[in-house]
Write a protein that holds these residues in place. Structure first.
Motif, PDB file in Angstrom:
ATOM      1  N   ARG A 270       0.825  -1.213   0.000  1.00 43.99           N
ATOM      2  CA  ARG A 270       0.000   0.000   0.000  1.00 43.99           C
ATOM      3  C   ARG A 270       0.859   1.263   0.000  1.00 43.99           C
ATOM      4  O   ARG A 270       0.523   2.267  -0.620  1.00 43.99           O
ATOM      5  CB  ARG A 270      -0.921  -0.019   1.234  1.00 43.99           C
ATOM      6  CG  ARG A 270      -1.925   1.108   1.279  1.00 43.99           C
ATOM      7  CD  ARG A 270      -2.797   0.998   2.521  1.00 43.99           C
ATOM      8  NE  ARG A 270      -3.768   2.075   2.555  1.00 43.99           N
ATOM      9  CZ  ARG A 270      -3.504   3.291   2.989  1.00 43.99           C
ATOM     10  NH1 ARG A 270      -2.290   3.588   3.439  1.00 43.99           N
ATOM     11  NH2 ARG A 270      -4.444   4.228   2.980  1.00 43.99           N
ATOM     12  N   GLU A 271       1.991   1.195   0.695  1.00 41.77           N
ATOM     13  CA  GLU A 271       2.871   2.375   0.786  1.00 41.77           C
ATOM     14  C   GLU A 271       3.421   2.788  -0.569  1.00 41.77           C
ATOM     15  O   GLU A 271       3.819   3.936  -0.764  1.00 41.77           O
ATOM     16  CB  GLU A 271       4.046   2.078   1.730  1.00 41.77           C
ATOM     17  CG  GLU A 271       3.627   1.846   3.153  1.00 41.77           C
ATOM     18  CD  GLU A 271       4.817   1.618   4.056  1.00 41.77           C
ATOM     19  OE1 GLU A 271       5.915   2.125   3.748  1.00 41.77           O
ATOM     20  OE2 GLU A 271       4.649   0.904   5.065  1.00 41.77           O
ATOM     21  N   TYR A 272       3.478   1.861  -1.513  1.00 39.29           N
ATOM     22  CA  TYR A 272       4.052   2.159  -2.838  1.00 39.29           C
ATOM     23  C   TYR A 272       3.013   2.701  -3.805  1.00 39.29           C
ATOM     24  O   TYR A 272       3.352   3.193  -4.880  1.00 39.29           O
ATOM     25  CB  TYR A 272       4.716   0.901  -3.417  1.00 39.29           C
ATOM     26  CG  TYR A 272       5.909   0.477  -2.599  1.00 39.29           C
ATOM     27  CD1 TYR A 272       7.181   0.972  -2.886  1.00 39.29           C
ATOM     28  CD2 TYR A 272       5.763  -0.366  -1.502  1.00 39.29           C
ATOM     29  CE1 TYR A 272       8.270   0.612  -2.118  1.00 39.29           C
ATOM     30  CE2 TYR A 272       6.846  -0.723  -0.719  1.00 39.29           C
ATOM     31  CZ  TYR A 272       8.099  -0.234  -1.027  1.00 39.29           C
ATOM     32  OH  TYR A 272       9.176  -0.575  -0.253  1.00 39.29           O
ATOM     33  N   LEU A 273       1.730   2.604  -3.413  1.00 43.83           N
ATOM     34  CA  LEU A 273       0.655   3.090  -4.286  1.00 43.83           C
ATOM     35  C   LEU A 273       0.407   4.569  -4.059  1.00 43.83           C
ATOM     36  O   LEU A 273       0.489   5.058  -2.930  1.00 43.83           O
ATOM     37  CB  LEU A 273      -0.646   2.336  -3.993  1.00 43.83           C
ATOM     38  CG  LEU A 273      -0.768   0.900  -4.488  1.00 43.83           C
ATOM     39  CD1 LEU A 273      -2.059   0.279  -3.948  1.00 43.83           C
ATOM     40  CD2 LEU A 273      -0.732   0.833  -6.017  1.00 43.83           C
ATOM     41  N   LYS A 274       0.040   5.255  -5.154  1.00 40.99           N
ATOM     42  CA  LYS A 274      -0.462   6.628  -5.003  1.00 40.99           C
ATOM     43  C   LYS A 274      -1.846   6.545  -4.357  1.00 40.99           C
ATOM     44  O   LYS A 274      -2.517   5.504  -4.449  1.00 40.99           O
ATOM     45  CB  LYS A 274      -0.623   7.280  -6.384  1.00 40.99           C
ATOM     46  CG  LYS A 274       0.657   7.443  -7.166  1.00 40.99           C
ATOM     47  CD  LYS A 274       0.299   7.991  -8.549  1.00 40.99           C
ATOM     48  CE  LYS A 274       1.498   7.986  -9.466  1.00 40.99           C
ATOM     49  NZ  LYS A 274       1.129   8.215 -10.881  1.00 40.99           N
ATOM     50  N   LYS A 275      -2.281   7.645  -3.777  1.00 40.49           N
ATOM     51  CA  LYS A 275      -3.666   7.708  -3.285  1.00 40.49           C
ATOM     52  C   LYS A 275      -4.599   7.470  -4.484  1.00 40.49           C
ATOM     53  O   LYS A 275      -4.357   8.031  -5.569  1.00 40.49           O
ATOM     54  CB  LYS A 275      -3.905   9.099  -2.687  1.00 40.49           C
ATOM     55  CG  LYS A 275      -5.191   9.248  -1.938  1.00 40.49           C
ATOM     56  CD  LYS A 275      -5.191  10.612  -1.253  1.00 40.49           C
ATOM     57  CE  LYS A 275      -6.405  10.995  -0.486  1.00 40.49           C
ATOM     58  NZ  LYS A 275      -7.627  10.352  -0.572  1.00 40.49           N
ATOM     59  N   GLY A 276      -5.581   6.621  -4.322  1.00 40.08           N
ATOM     60  CA  GLY A 276      -6.474   6.303  -5.452  1.00 40.08           C
ATOM     61  C   GLY A 276      -5.943   5.175  -6.328  1.00 40.08           C
ATOM     62  O   GLY A 276      -6.610   4.774  -7.286  1.00 40.08           O
ATOM     63  N   GLY A 277      -4.745   4.668  -6.008  1.00 38.05           N
ATOM     64  CA  GLY A 277      -4.190   3.552  -6.772  1.00 38.05           C
ATOM     65  C   GLY A 277      -4.872   2.239  -6.397  1.00 38.05           C
ATOM     66  O   GLY A 277      -5.534   2.137  -5.364  1.00 38.05           O
ATOM     67  N   TYR A 278      -4.689   1.237  -7.241  1.00 32.81           N
ATOM     68  CA  TYR A 278      -5.373  -0.048  -7.050  1.00 32.81           C
ATOM     69  C   TYR A 278      -4.391  -1.182  -6.757  1.00 32.81           C
ATOM     70  O   TYR A 278      -3.249  -1.173  -7.218  1.00 32.81           O
ATOM     71  CB  TYR A 278      -6.129  -0.434  -8.314  1.00 32.81           C
ATOM     72  CG  TYR A 278      -7.415   0.323  -8.531  1.00 32.81           C
ATOM     73  CD1 TYR A 278      -8.630  -0.204  -8.109  1.00 32.81           C
ATOM     74  CD2 TYR A 278      -7.420   1.557  -9.187  1.00 32.81           C
ATOM     75  CE1 TYR A 278      -9.819   0.478  -8.324  1.00 32.81           C
ATOM     76  CE2 TYR A 278      -8.603   2.252  -9.412  1.00 32.81           C
ATOM     77  CZ  TYR A 278      -9.804   1.700  -8.976  1.00 32.81           C
ATOM     78  OH  TYR A 278     -10.976   2.379  -9.193  1.00 32.81           O
ATOM     79  N   VAL A 279      -4.907  -2.172  -6.032  1.00 26.78           N
ATOM     80  CA  VAL A 279      -4.216  -3.444  -5.905  1.00 26.78           C
ATOM     81  C   VAL A 279      -5.154  -4.512  -6.456  1.00 26.78           C
ATOM     82  O   VAL A 279      -6.375  -4.447  -6.232  1.00 26.78           O
ATOM     83  CB  VAL A 279      -3.812  -3.709  -4.431  1.00 26.78           C
ATOM     84  CG1 VAL A 279      -5.018  -3.958  -3.534  1.00 26.78           C
ATOM     85  CG2 VAL A 279      -2.838  -4.865  -4.315  1.00 26.78           C
ATOM     86  N   ALA A 280      -4.608  -5.453  -7.214  1.00 28.94           N
ATOM     87  CA  ALA A 280      -5.406  -6.563  -7.758  1.00 28.94           C
ATOM     88  C   ALA A 280      -4.583  -7.839  -7.590  1.00 28.94           C
ATOM     89  O   ALA A 280      -3.521  -7.976  -8.193  1.00 28.94           O
ATOM     90  CB  ALA A 280      -5.741  -6.328  -9.230  1.00 28.94           C
ATOM     91  N   VAL A 281      -5.078  -8.728  -6.708  1.00 27.58           N
ATOM     92  CA  VAL A 281      -4.305  -9.936  -6.402  1.00 27.58           C
ATOM     93  C   VAL A 281      -5.221 -11.158  -6.449  1.00 27.58           C
ATOM     94  O   VAL A 281      -6.395 -11.068  -6.078  1.00 27.58           O
ATOM     95  CB  VAL A 281      -3.646  -9.857  -4.998  1.00 27.58           C
ATOM     96  CG1 VAL A 281      -2.696  -8.683  -4.897  1.00 27.58           C
ATOM     97  CG2 VAL A 281      -4.677  -9.780  -3.879  1.00 27.58           C
ATOM     98  N   SER A 282      -4.685 -12.286  -6.887  1.00 29.02           N
ATOM     99  CA  SER A 282      -5.449 -13.524  -6.749  1.00 29.02           C
ATOM    100  C   SER A 282      -4.811 -14.351  -5.638  1.00 29.02           C
ATOM    101  O   SER A 282      -3.590 -14.354  -5.467  1.00 29.02           O
ATOM    102  CB  SER A 282      -5.530 -14.301  -8.068  1.00 29.02           C
ATOM    103  OG  SER A 282      -4.273 -14.714  -8.509  1.00 29.02           O
ATOM    104  N   GLU A 283      -5.687 -15.026  -4.888  1.00 27.60           N
ATOM    105  CA  GLU A 283      -5.256 -15.658  -3.646  1.00 27.60           C
ATOM    106  C   GLU A 283      -6.124 -16.884  -3.379  1.00 27.60           C
ATOM    107  O   GLU A 283      -7.346 -16.839  -3.566  1.00 27.60           O
ATOM    108  CB  GLU A 283      -5.414 -14.619  -2.509  1.00 27.60           C
ATOM    109  CG  GLU A 283      -5.412 -15.130  -1.099  1.00 27.60           C
ATOM    110  CD  GLU A 283      -4.021 -15.286  -0.482  1.00 27.60           C
ATOM    111  OE1 GLU A 283      -3.026 -15.367  -1.232  1.00 27.60           O
ATOM    112  OE2 GLU A 283      -3.952 -15.329   0.754  1.00 27.60           O
ATOM    113  N   VAL A 284      -5.509 -17.962  -2.887  1.00 22.47           N
ATOM    114  CA  VAL A 284      -6.285 -19.160  -2.581  1.00 22.47           C
ATOM    115  C   VAL A 284      -7.206 -18.881  -1.385  1.00 22.47           C
ATOM    116  O   VAL A 284      -6.790 -18.215  -0.430  1.00 22.47           O
ATOM    117  CB  VAL A 284      -5.344 -20.370  -2.324  1.00 22.47           C
ATOM    118  CG1 VAL A 284      -4.543 -20.215  -1.048  1.00 22.47           C
ATOM    119  CG2 VAL A 284      -6.129 -21.673  -2.306  1.00 22.47           C
TER     120      VAL A 284
END
Ligand code: SAM
Length: 257
Positions: A137-151
């Motif tokens: 999260r610290e590397y994202l700009k405000k309003g940036g997204y994370v998209a991950v796939s997880e079991v």
């Protein structure tokens, strides 16, 4: 360095990477699923900076490059995977926008608050879902997204055999509502989540491995480590067929606020 100088652990790692370099995908997924997850991301333009963490040989990194503007960094611990990604980026004329980097997801080579999107298919488990979401999260700009796939578990109850297998392999496995809650707690709006269809495992992950396993076993005939590794892969596959209504991969998409 000769094999005699390598520790068993190092040899194992190289052997495993050699095996997975021989197949297109190193985890469950598909073109349709990557594009579906991408459809929830609405902040990208030609100045965007995107990181695909644990990209493997980068099948989905190339697909991202074909569908989003901006610069994409594919990062993986294993140099041979990054070589394959960089070669494929050239073949797809994307070498100016896709850059493969050898590195670790727990020590990212980016400035804080400079990324618009962090992507990671089937790889955040290496650092752990909650730790990954918190640190990235610290590397994202405000309003940036994370998209991950997880079991993830699909049910509250499941048979002991599959419960014990996953609690041993990845104790952070959890139900979908709990994972979405962890994403929210880490400071993201949980924008969407969806279950990857079975063809992501059967057609795109397990089927290509059948031939790869035969070739690998012929190449390493008599090598106990290689034989055990393939036996383990086959056991995991059997478990999936037996218990696929109880678990699978889920894509989680969140927006940093
Ligand atoms: N994203 C690819 C896909 O879906 O085909 C690869 C998924 S594979 C299951 C997990 C990947 O994580 C492997 O390529 C592995 O080399 C990489 N990996 C493991 N530990 C890592 C770390 N600490 N930093 C970066 N990559 C790592």
């Amino acid at each position: 360095m000769s094999n005699e100088n390598k520790s068993i652990h190092e040899f194992d790692f190289n052997l495993i990477c050699e095996y997975f370099a021989s197949v297109e995908r190193q985890g469950p997924g598909s073109r349709e699923v990557t594009l579906k997850a991408l459809s929830f991301i609405d902040n990208l333009n030609e100045h965007s900076r995107i990181a695909d963490l644990g990209c493997g040989t980068g099948w989905q990194t190339i697909l991202l490059g074909e569908h989003v503007p901006g610069e994409i960094f594919g990062l993986d611990l294993f140099p041979d995977f990054i070589d394959i990604l960089n070669r494929n980026a050239g073949l797809h004329h994307l070498q100016n926008r896709i850059k493969g980097i050898v590195g670790s997801m727990d020590d990212l080579p980016f400035e804080k608050e400079t990324l618009d999107l962090i992507w990671s298919e089937g790889a955040i488990y290496n650092i752990g879902f909650q730790r990954g979401l918190n640190e990235w999260r610290e590397y994202l700009k405000k309003g940036g997204y994370v998209a991950v796939s997880e079991v993830s578990w699909f049910t509250d109850w499941r048979p002991a055999e599959i419960n014990d297998f996953w609690m041993d392999a990845y104790p952070e496995i959890d139900t979908i509502p709990n994972k979405a809650g962890q994403m929210q707690k880490a400071g993201y709006v949980p924008v969407a989540n969806f279950i990857l269809p079975e063809n992501c495992w059967i057609e795109h992950f397990y089927a290509p491995q059948v031939e790869a396993q035969e070739i690998f076993l012929r190449r390493y005939a008599g090598n106990k480590v290689a034989e055990d590794f393939i036996a383990n892969q086959r056991y995991e596959t059997q478990l999936y067929y037996k218990y696929k209504e109880f678990y699978g991969y889920v894509f989680y998409i969140g927006k940093k606020i």
